[in-house]
Scaffold this active site. Structure first.
Site, PDB file in Angstrom:
ATOM      1  N   ARG A 290       0.914  -1.358  -0.054  1.00  0.00           N
ATOM      2  CA  ARG A 290      -0.129   0.202  -0.046  1.00  0.00           C
ATOM      3  C   ARG A 290       0.845   1.115  -0.099  1.00  0.00           C
ATOM      4  O   ARG A 290       0.513   2.139   0.380  1.00  0.00           O
ATOM      5  CB  ARG A 290      -0.998   0.125   1.269  1.00  0.00           C
TER       6      ARG A 290
ATOM      7  N   LYS B  62       3.720  11.177 -11.301  1.00  0.00           N
ATOM      8  CA  LYS B  62       2.705  10.317 -12.455  1.00  0.00           C
ATOM      9  C   LYS B  62       3.392   9.082 -12.536  1.00  0.00           C
ATOM     10  O   LYS B  62       4.478   9.082 -13.099  1.00  0.00           O
ATOM     11  CB  LYS B  62       2.366  11.064 -13.385  1.00  0.00           C
TER      12      LYS B  62
ATOM     13  N   GLU C 183      11.181  18.763 -24.941  1.00  0.00           N
ATOM     14  CA  GLU C 183      10.509  19.142 -23.917  1.00  0.00           C
ATOM     15  C   GLU C 183      10.978  20.410 -23.258  1.00  0.00           C
ATOM     16  O   GLU C 183      10.174  21.135 -22.748  1.00  0.00           O
ATOM     17  CB  GLU C 183      10.479  17.870 -22.787  1.00  0.00           C
TER      18      GLU C 183
ATOM     19  N   LYS D 149       8.485  22.587 -14.036  1.00  0.00           N
ATOM     20  CA  LYS D 149       7.517  21.483 -13.701  1.00  0.00           C
ATOM     21  C   LYS D 149       7.243  21.225 -12.507  1.00  0.00           C
ATOM     22  O   LYS D 149       6.118  20.912 -11.947  1.00  0.00           O
ATOM     23  CB  LYS D 149       8.344  20.225 -14.243  1.00  0.00           C
TER      24      LYS D 149
ATOM     25  N   GLU E 278      -3.898  17.357 -11.505  1.00  0.00           N
ATOM     26  CA  GLU E 278      -4.276  18.185 -12.702  1.00  0.00           C
ATOM     27  C   GLU E 278      -5.885  18.183 -12.569  1.00  0.00           C
ATOM     28  O   GLU E 278      -6.681  17.647 -13.305  1.00  0.00           O
ATOM     29  CB  GLU E 278      -4.229  16.826 -13.876  1.00  0.00           C
TER      30      GLU E 278
ATOM     31  N   ARG F 123      -2.297  21.888 -14.813  1.00  0.00           N
ATOM     32  CA  ARG F 123      -1.209  20.919 -15.313  1.00  0.00           C
ATOM     33  C   ARG F 123      -1.683  20.800 -16.915  1.00  0.00           C
ATOM     34  O   ARG F 123      -0.562  20.449 -17.563  1.00  0.00           O
ATOM     35  CB  ARG F 123      -1.142  19.547 -14.602  1.00  0.00           C
TER      36      ARG F 123
ATOM     37  N   ASN G 165       0.694  20.070 -21.795  1.00  0.00           N
ATOM     38  CA  ASN G 165       0.279  19.191 -22.916  1.00  0.00           C
ATOM     39  C   ASN G 165       0.712  19.783 -24.347  1.00  0.00           C
ATOM     40  O   ASN G 165       0.192  19.420 -25.245  1.00  0.00           O
ATOM     41  CB  ASN G 165      -1.062  18.799 -22.883  1.00  0.00           C
TER      42      ASN G 165
ATOM     43  N   HIS H 273       1.640  18.142 -27.451  1.00  0.00           N
ATOM     44  CA  HIS H 273       1.144  16.599 -27.242  1.00  0.00           C
ATOM     45  C   HIS H 273       0.073  16.174 -27.527  1.00  0.00           C
ATOM     46  O   HIS H 273       0.043  14.887 -28.047  1.00  0.00           O
ATOM     47  CB  HIS H 273       1.289  16.301 -25.606  1.00  0.00           C
TER      48      HIS H 273
ATOM     49  N   HIS I 104       0.983  13.142 -29.797  1.00  0.00           N
ATOM     50  CA  HIS I 104       0.337  11.653 -29.526  1.00  0.00           C
ATOM     51  C   HIS I 104      -0.227  10.979 -30.762  1.00  0.00           C
ATOM     52  O   HIS I 104      -0.161   9.834 -30.961  1.00  0.00           O
ATOM     53  CB  HIS I 104      -0.566  11.544 -28.155  1.00  0.00           C
TER      54      HIS I 104
ATOM     55  N   HIS J  99       9.266  10.067 -28.823  1.00  0.00           N
ATOM     56  CA  HIS J  99       8.397  11.027 -28.086  1.00  0.00           C
ATOM     57  C   HIS J  99       8.787  12.627 -28.526  1.00  0.00           C
ATOM     58  O   HIS J  99       7.722  13.528 -28.933  1.00  0.00           O
ATOM     59  CB  HIS J  99       8.264  10.808 -26.819  1.00  0.00           C
TER      60      HIS J  99
HETATM   61  N1  LIG Z   1       5.438   9.874 -15.490  1.00  0.00           N
HETATM   62  C1  LIG Z   1       5.518  10.856 -16.441  1.00  0.00           C
HETATM   63  O1  LIG Z   1       5.199  11.985 -15.983  1.00  0.00           O
HETATM   64  C2  LIG Z   1       6.273  10.660 -17.677  1.00  0.00           C
HETATM   65  C3  LIG Z   1       6.373  11.997 -18.621  1.00  0.00           C
HETATM   66  C4  LIG Z   1       6.809  11.753 -19.789  1.00  0.00           C
HETATM   67  C5  LIG Z   1       7.044  10.499 -20.187  1.00  0.00           C
HETATM   68  N2  LIG Z   1       7.062   9.447 -19.387  1.00  0.00           N
HETATM   69  C6  LIG Z   1       7.209   8.026 -19.968  1.00  0.00           C
HETATM   70  O2  LIG Z   1       8.772   8.025 -20.155  1.00  0.00           O
HETATM   71  C7  LIG Z   1       9.072   6.733 -20.981  1.00  0.00           C
HETATM   72  C8  LIG Z   1      10.103   7.267 -21.809  1.00  0.00           C
HETATM   73  O3  LIG Z   1      11.301   7.689 -21.039  1.00  0.00           O
HETATM   74  P1  LIG Z   1      12.660   7.972 -21.764  1.00  0.00           P
HETATM   75  O4  LIG Z   1      12.596   8.597 -23.116  1.00  0.00           O
HETATM   76  O5  LIG Z   1      13.587   8.303 -20.896  1.00  0.00           O
HETATM   77  O6  LIG Z   1      12.810   6.406 -22.252  1.00  0.00           O
HETATM   78  P2  LIG Z   1      13.743   5.011 -21.535  1.00  0.00           P
HETATM   79  O7  LIG Z   1      13.646   4.899 -20.241  1.00  0.00           O
HETATM   80  O8  LIG Z   1      13.225   3.947 -22.437  1.00  0.00           O
HETATM   81  O9  LIG Z   1      15.306   5.239 -21.943  1.00  0.00           O
HETATM   82  C9  LIG Z   1      15.856   5.783 -23.270  1.00  0.00           C
HETATM   83  C10 LIG Z   1      16.829   4.697 -23.758  1.00  0.00           C
HETATM   84  O10 LIG Z   1      18.250   5.224 -23.122  1.00  0.00           O
HETATM   85  C11 LIG Z   1      18.731   4.445 -22.446  1.00  0.00           C
HETATM   86  N3  LIG Z   1      19.568   5.087 -21.415  1.00  0.00           N
HETATM   87  C12 LIG Z   1      19.055   5.537 -20.108  1.00  0.00           C
HETATM   88  N4  LIG Z   1      19.910   6.285 -19.368  1.00  0.00           N
HETATM   89  C13 LIG Z   1      20.941   6.236 -20.269  1.00  0.00           C
HETATM   90  C14 LIG Z   1      22.493   7.010 -20.077  1.00  0.00           C
HETATM   91  N5  LIG Z   1      22.969   7.692 -19.036  1.00  0.00           N
HETATM   92  N6  LIG Z   1      23.459   6.525 -20.976  1.00  0.00           N
HETATM   93  C15 LIG Z   1      23.114   5.805 -22.035  1.00  0.00           C
HETATM   94  N7  LIG Z   1      21.790   5.298 -22.199  1.00  0.00           N
HETATM   95  C16 LIG Z   1      20.999   5.463 -21.505  1.00  0.00           C
HETATM   96  C17 LIG Z   1      17.905   3.423 -21.891  1.00  0.00           C
HETATM   97  O11 LIG Z   1      18.458   2.187 -21.710  1.00  0.00           O
HETATM   98  C18 LIG Z   1      16.812   3.317 -23.052  1.00  0.00           C
HETATM   99  O12 LIG Z   1      17.363   2.459 -23.988  1.00  0.00           O
HETATM  100  C19 LIG Z   1       7.743   6.306 -21.712  1.00  0.00           C
HETATM  101  O13 LIG Z   1       7.301   5.170 -21.224  1.00  0.00           O
HETATM  102  C20 LIG Z   1       6.875   7.586 -21.109  1.00  0.00           C
HETATM  103  O14 LIG Z   1       5.571   7.179 -21.003  1.00  0.00           O
HETATM  104  C21 LIG Z   1       6.383   9.620 -18.212  1.00  0.00           C
HETATM  105 ZN   LIG Z   2       6.288  14.734 -23.196  1.00  0.00          ZN
END
Ligand SMILES: NC(=O)c1ccc[n+]([C@@H]2O[C@H](COP(=O)([O-])OP(=O)(O)OC[C@H]3O[C@@H](n4cnc5c(N)ncnc54)[C@H](O)[C@@H]3O)[C@@H](O)[C@H]2O)c1
Ligand SMILES: [Zn+2]
Length: 365
Positions: A123, A145, A187, A229, A239, A244, A248, A251, A255, A268
């Site tokens: 929990r 999130k 971003e 942020k 939100e 918040r 977007n 986005h 999306h 992305h």
């Molecule tokens: N929670 C939120 O508010 C929020 C906001 C935006 C995106 N997201 C989510 O985030 C995800 C995408 O995140 P991302 O773009 O970080 O992708 P990811 O976590 O897949 O990382 C991208 C790539 O970079 C590599 N990597 C990470 N750190 C590294 C480093 N220091 N050196 C070399 N390689 C490295 C990883 O192994 C991976 O292959 C999606 O699932 C999306 O839905 C969430």
């Molecule tokens: Zn984004």
């Protein structure tokens, strides 16, 4: 200055974002002081562990915190129910006498999965974010999130759960693939357009330095973006107030582009870059934004090697994805439109034909 501290203000759930140019030394000391627990389970993938795992673990063990790693596959597929269950099962086996907390060590994938586990295991347990991608440092690690994906869609199973600390070590970005860096920059440009004219101007002036990952430039960018942020999250955590929603910007169409390309042709940030240009073009054609400002936004994205149009997508598929989006209500779509640099409005008052024309213009076949 080699470090910056920003606070997410959420009363008893407030937490700091620490941005360090390099090193994990301060992290171990900080965690000891915070007394989150005496055993850390680090959720990461093998690439990130191989690059930086030892250094992270050392800073914790030196401060009396035991460490164990759980590796997940390096893919969005790790945000799945199966990986979630496998990971919580592993955690329950190592969760013995010590007080356990979690560390999300990676990009948004590790962060979203780890955060969702922290929200639900027993929990709710403590977790911190140690983001290793630019996108995670300026966006996903901040704000609580958390989610995993279902077959029917991304991020459908989730919860709000704030971390106790976000620790961004900028030197980790040096090993990040360039395409990933650009995704994070998209971003950051977004933050400039929605609320920080100075940040936008800084990127315009320093784009070469930024692409070379100059440490001072990165510190300025990550700190400015994190501050925006943190501020939005502090004012509208869940939100519910509509504040918040400004995050977007870019986005809505972004999306649709991601869905239409099945998440494999545009990443992305690239989709958001085209989405921001499209939203700015809509604003311009509605007379809300000056032509000169629209051109500055488009030009800046081009300078950062980000796309403002795509050949990798089909107009009909993008339109279909756009209509299916949950933001589409009673024949109207809510979008974030810029009115000047550093200022946006959220509006439903947009002619559908204009949106279609602009999408057609951005998706060149
Ligand atoms: N929670 C939120 O508010 C929020 C906001 C935006 C995106 N997201 C989510 O985030 C995800 C995408 O995140 P991302 O773009 O970080 O992708 P990811 O976590 O897949 O990382 C991208 C790539 O970079 C590599 N990597 C990470 N750190 C590294 C480093 N220091 N050196 C070399 N390689 C490295 C990883 O192994 C991976 O292959 C999606 O699932 C999306 O839905 C969430
Ligand atoms: Zn984004």
């Amino acid at each position: 200055m080699s470090a910056k501290k920003i606070t997410v203000n959420l009363f008893e759930r407030s937490y700091p974002i620490i941005i360090q140019k390099n090193g994990f030394q301060q992290l171990g000391r900080l965690l000891k002081k915070m007394q989150l627990g005496n055993a850390a389970c680090i959720i990461t993938n093998s690439r990130v562990q191989a690059l930086y795992g030892k250094e992270l673990a050392l800073s914790l063990t030196r401060n009396g915190i035991a460490t164990s790693f759980i590796r997940i596959a390096d893919s969005e597929k790790s945000k799945s129910a199966k990986v979630y269950f496998d990971t919580v099962t592993k955690i329950s086996k190592i969760d013995t006498k010590k007080r356990l907390f979690l560390i999300a060590f990676g990009g948004g994938v590790a962060g979203d999965l780890c955060g969702f586990i922290a929200a639900t295991y027993k929990r709710g347990i403590n977790y911190i974010q140690v983001p290793t991608t630019l996108l995670a440092q300026v966006d996903s690690a901040i704000g609580g999130k958390t989610a995993i994906d279902l077959a029917s869609g991304k991020n459908l199973l989730g919860a709000f759960c704030q971390p106790r600390l976000v620790y961004s070590n900028l030197s980790l970005l040096q090993s990040l693939p360039k395409r990933q860096i650009r995704s994070g920059i998209a971003e950051i440009v977004k933050y400039g357009v929605i609320s920080d004219k100075k940040l936008f101007g800084y990127i315009e002036k320093n784009y070469k330095k930024i692409l070379k990952l100059d440490p001072n430039a990165l510190l300025y960018l990550v700190a400015s973006a994190s501050r925006i942020k943190a501020d939005v999250v502090s004012r509208d955590e869940r939100e519910t107030l509509g504040l918040r929603a400004v995050l977007n910007f870019g986005h809505t169409i972004g999306h649709a582009l991601e869905t239409a390309t099945k998440y494999n042709k545009l990443n992305h940030g690239e989709a958001v870059s085209i989405g921001m240009t499209a939203a700015a073009q809509i604003a311009r054609q509605m007379g809300l934004l000056k032509q000169e400002t629209f051109l500055r936004i488009e030009q800046l994205l081009k300078h950062m090697d980000l796309p403002v149009k795509t050949k990798n997508s089909n107009f009909r598929a993008v339109l279909k994805a756009f209509y299916r989006d949950k933001k589409f209500i009673r024949g109207k779509v809510r979008m974030v439109l810029p009115t000047r640099l550093g200022h946006v409005i959220v509006t439903e008052d947009i002619p559908l034909n204009l949106i279609k024309t602009v999408i057609k213009n951005r998706v060149v076949s």
